[in-house]
Design a protein around this motif. Sequence first.
Motif, mmCIF file in Angstrom:
data_model
loop_
_atom_site.group_PDB
_atom_site.id
_atom_site.type_symbol
_atom_site.label_atom_id
_atom_site.label_comp_id
_atom_site.label_asym_id
_atom_site.label_seq_id
_atom_site.Cartn_x
_atom_site.Cartn_y
_atom_site.Cartn_z
ATOM 1 N N MET A 6 0.747 -1.251 -0.053
ATOM 2 C CA MET A 6 -0.016 -0.202 0.022
ATOM 3 C C MET A 6 1.219 1.377 0.330
ATOM 4 S SD MET A 6 -2.738 0.824 2.724
ATOM 5 C CE MET A 6 -4.206 0.099 2.096
ATOM 6 N N ALA A 15 -5.942 -2.029 4.423
ATOM 7 C CA ALA A 15 -4.877 -3.217 4.476
ATOM 8 C C ALA A 15 -5.369 -3.866 5.917
ATOM 9 C CB ALA A 15 -3.841 -2.078 5.372
ATOM 10 N N ALA A 23 -2.184 -6.469 2.969
ATOM 11 C CA ALA A 23 -0.587 -5.430 3.189
ATOM 12 C C ALA A 23 -0.035 -6.209 3.892
ATOM 13 C CB ALA A 23 -1.142 -3.922 2.992
ATOM 14 N N VAL A 56 3.514 -0.717 4.506
ATOM 15 C CA VAL A 56 2.458 0.206 4.059
ATOM 16 C C VAL A 56 3.689 1.503 3.780
ATOM 17 C CG1 VAL A 56 0.883 1.787 4.621
ATOM 18 C CG2 VAL A 56 0.620 -0.378 5.594
ATOM 19 N N LEU A 108 -3.303 2.256 11.887
ATOM 20 C CA LEU A 108 -2.454 1.035 11.492
ATOM 21 C C LEU A 108 -2.442 0.369 12.437
ATOM 22 C CD1 LEU A 108 -0.614 2.770 7.807
ATOM 23 C CD2 LEU A 108 -2.399 0.624 8.173
#
Length: 396
Positions: free
Chosen positions: A9, A86, A91, A94, A110
Amino acid sequence: MSVESPVIMLVAGEPSGDDRGAGLARALRAGLGADLKLIGVGGPRMAEAGVTSLFDMSEISVFGLLEGLLAIPRVRRRALEVARAAAREGADLVVLIDSWGFSWLAARALRRLAPGVRLVKYVAPQVWATRPGRARALAGLVDHLLVINSFEPPYFEAWGLPTTFVGNPALHMDFSSCDPAAFRARHGIGVQAPVLLVLPGSRPGEVDRLLGPFEDAIRRLKADHPGLQVVLPVADAVADRVRAAVAGWPFRVHVVDGEQEKREAMKASDLALACSGTVTLEVAQAGVPMVVAYRLGAVTYFVAKFLIRTPWVVLFNIAARRFVAPELIQEDCTGPRLAAQLDRRLRDPAFRRAQVAAQDAALDKMGRGGPDPSEAAAQVILKMLSGDQPRLSSGT
């Protein structure tokens, strides 16, 4: 985690970040192949590089104290959306590009919602100029920091944050395909006509605050230099705003858009009037002397006066530790003062050449001619995906 079909990401919140994200996306694709899935937030350049954006980048592109306060609810929602995406997409890593405020909120979200993901911050907060506490805060949130200035790593390594200097993409613009003569012919500009490049910024607030004094300065210049031609490359995010404003100016403005047109405009120009920002490095690389201007909102400027610890704003001025290009900030950013600085340069070719030489020396000091920053950044990320660097053990 397998790197055979990774999900990465990339999150950018402004045009300069969109450029960096696009370069990084291409470098990652070259290293990881067609199986790489790129998602995130970006603008048109990241979209061209294959990044699927969750929402329009303009929703998190805010600058200034009041604008930032008003945008907090929206920006928080978007930060949560990034974190949820995410987690949902699995993911592996990131990359949060520039945009300190949004990056901070997104990183915190996150860490809560996708605790297994590796976090990379690309472009450091300018702790050497203001708010040194951000170095410690960032060290508690991300796994690695990619910086664009060679003097920055010690500020963050002191807090235990692995930091890599990758170089500034703005120092690697390729002007080899530019044809200044063809640009002039295409826009009906004579070979000998002096050309002023005007760059009023890429954020709505910048444009709104700068176009007034810019118009006043140019009107004064044209009274003494009637043959002066004005070229204005417009950023995608503010294109309609700028076109509507300059349509009412009492002189002709050659408004151009697109990356290639912007580069050719730079090479075809004799002098620039530029909003402070990344674009000043691009103009300097094109070999164009400039006058730099900026205005903040009144409240933001009042606060900034107590926080900023450097007398310079422009990066190549900071590298040179002197005013290679004049900086007309806030109350100094007026039509008469801008016109006076521009007029001196228009009248004195030797003075322009001396400024260009000083700009070149500062760019060399900043690392111009080094490895490609996008490729250097991609190499760090590839090593992280292969497990060469441990994750941050805990976030805040």
